[in-house]
Design an enzyme around this catalytic site. Structure first.
Site, PDB file in Angstrom:
ATOM      1  N   ARG A  46       0.835  -1.120   0.050  1.00 17.26           N
ATOM      2  CA  ARG A  46      -0.039  -0.057  -0.052  1.00 17.26           C
ATOM      3  C   ARG A  46       1.053   1.193   0.047  1.00 17.26           C
ATOM      4  NH1 ARG A  46      -1.380   1.598   4.722  1.00 17.26           N
ATOM      5  NH2 ARG A  46      -2.135  -0.440   5.374  1.00 17.26           N
ATOM      6  N   TYR A  98     -17.138  17.653 -15.018  1.00 19.26           N
ATOM      7  CA  TYR A  98     -17.343  16.080 -15.219  1.00 19.26           C
ATOM      8  C   TYR A  98     -18.511  15.697 -14.044  1.00 19.26           C
ATOM      9  CZ  TYR A  98     -16.681  11.205 -14.912  1.00 19.26           C
ATOM     10  OH  TYR A  98     -16.962   9.959 -14.798  1.00 19.26           O
ATOM     11  N   ASP A 170      -8.115  19.401 -13.748  1.00 22.46           N
ATOM     12  CA  ASP A 170      -8.323  18.020 -14.492  1.00 22.46           C
ATOM     13  C   ASP A 170      -7.952  18.056 -15.876  1.00 22.46           C
ATOM     14  OD1 ASP A 170      -9.780  15.866 -15.539  1.00 22.46           O
ATOM     15  OD2 ASP A 170     -11.556  15.853 -14.169  1.00 22.46           O
ATOM     16  N   LYS A 195      -8.833   7.195 -19.211  1.00 25.94           N
ATOM     17  CA  LYS A 195      -9.026   7.814 -20.643  1.00 25.94           C
ATOM     18  C   LYS A 195      -7.930   7.562 -21.806  1.00 25.94           C
ATOM     19  CE  LYS A 195     -12.669   8.239 -18.293  1.00 25.94           C
ATOM     20  NZ  LYS A 195     -13.089   9.508 -17.581  1.00 25.94           N
TER      21      LYS A 195
END
Ligand SMILES: *Cc1c(COP(=O)(O)O)cnc(C)c1O
Length: 379
Positions: A46, A98, A170, A195
């Site tokens: 982690r 978004y 973003d 994306k």
């Protein structure tokens, strides 16, 4: 080093154990220690993972930042940025956000006492009117989804700096190949690597990149303390995808130019939303802050009904009907009933998101085939 070289080499080193040229998928949860506390820099996955580290170093280089922190999704990356804030803080953002980002701000962080305001971020006075001592973050998204509006990153960051407010962009739609927000004055960049960065529609992954060492440290702390880390296989796939980022995005942008021009001439089409048109609002800003105009194109129909849109959506054969974007294959979508269905109709219409609006994520197929597909679907 030039961008095209960085995508392939930045952060990537042959595996020290075997010489493998590709960063291995370190599918492990823990690392053996020589003695208590004596280890090779890796204790628990982690906290650190070599595959993830290679991806983080690569992304930091692509955005001209000092460090990057990867997460299990774009929205998990955003969640980490919001955890830099505390109850009572305020955020200013664009009303063309978004949908998932809007939902997180309002429904997740709202109840924790972080208030978000949604305005036209190109309106300098509107920003200045909202700024007060509680304002801690301006959240920018450009080009926006699905109207592809362009926000002036440098202008907004200049206003924020005067009041010591953090700025986060973003950069999912543009990618660092087209736009580098840190160079324009932003403190943080967020990506849905799902994306264009990963680029093959096979991964969910997010990242935050920053030019500030102290912010990077706090984000790594949040990454470890809250644990939304990506798996090593997903980091590997993203690294593999990034190696062709420049080629894919350039080709998709070139296709988008042709498709936008075709749509503009088609008599069934009403308006085409594409920042590359000379008469598109803020075209000059796009020219200044982006290397190309992106590969997303939206348009609506003269017959402005969901029924007309559905006819087109059902008829395309190469464009697949799906949410998401940024893969090698072209996608077609209907924001009013898919990605933006949760936005009240009145609000939708006020930003031009009409019932017949169709959004294209242009892929890297041959432009002739894509245009032929749209032509027959529009008939
Ligand atoms: C998809 C997307 C996100 C969310 O990313 P996930 O990886 O799906 O969590 C955030 N911002 C934009 C602009 C997006 O397109």
């Amino acid at each position: 080093m030039k961008f095209e070289t960085k995508v392939i080499h930045a952060g990537i080193h042959p595996d020290p154990a075997t010489g493998a040229i590709m960063t291995p998928i370190y599918q492990t949860s823990t690392y053996v220690q020589d003695a208590p506390g004596k280890h090779k820099g890796y204790e628990y996955a982690r906290t650190q993972n070599p595959t993830r580290k290679a991806l983080e170093d690569n992304l930091a280089a692509l955005e001209n930042g000092v460090d990057a922190v990867c997460f299990s999704s774009g929205l998990a990356a955003m969640d980490a940025v919001f955890k830099l804030l505390k109850p009572g803080d305020e955020v200013i953002s664009t009303y063309e956000l978004y949908g998932g980002s809007y939902r997180q701000m309002v429904q997740v962080f709202g109840p924790f006492g972080i208030k978000s305001h949604f305005i036209d971020l190109n309106d300098r006075n509107a920003i200045k009117d909202l700024i007060n001592e509680r304002t801690k973050l301006i959240w920018i998204e450009t080009p926006t989804n699905p109207m592809l509006s362009i926000l002036d990153i440098r202008q907004i960051c200049n206003i924020a700096k005067k009041s010591n407010i953090l700025t986060c962009v973003d950069n999912t739609f543009a990618t660092p190949y087209l736009q580098k927000p840190l160079d324009l004055g932003a403190d943080l960049v967020v990506h849905s690597a799902t994306k264009y960065l990963a680029g093959h529609s096979d991964v969910i992954l997010g990242a935050v990149v920053t030019s500030d060492k102290e912010l990077a440290e706090r984000l790594h702390f949040i990454q470890n303390a809250t644990g939304a880390v990506p798996g090593p296989q997903d980091c590997f796939l993203t690294l593999r995808g990034i190696k062709t980022l420049h080629l894919r995005v350039q080709r998709a942008c070139d296709n988008a130019v042709e498709i936008a021009a075709f749509l503009k001439k088609n008599r069934k089409v009403d308006k085409v939303f594409y920042p590359g048109f000379n008469d598109f609002p803020n075209h000059e800003v796009a020219k200044k802050q982006m290397a190309h105009f992106g590969a997303m194109v939206s348009f609506n129909l003269k017959s402005d009904t969901k029924r007309s849109a559905n006819k087109v959506l059902n008829k395309t054969e190469i464009f697949s009907l799906a949410e998401s974007l940024g893969g090698v294959e072209s996608l077609i979508g209907h924001p009013a009933s898919m990605t933006h269905a949760s936005i009240p109709k009145k609000e939708r219409l006020s930003i031009g998101l009409t019932d017949s609006l169709i959004r294209l994520s242009v892929g890297i197929e041959h432009a002739d085939d894509l245009i032929a597909d749209l032509r027959q679907a529009l008939k």
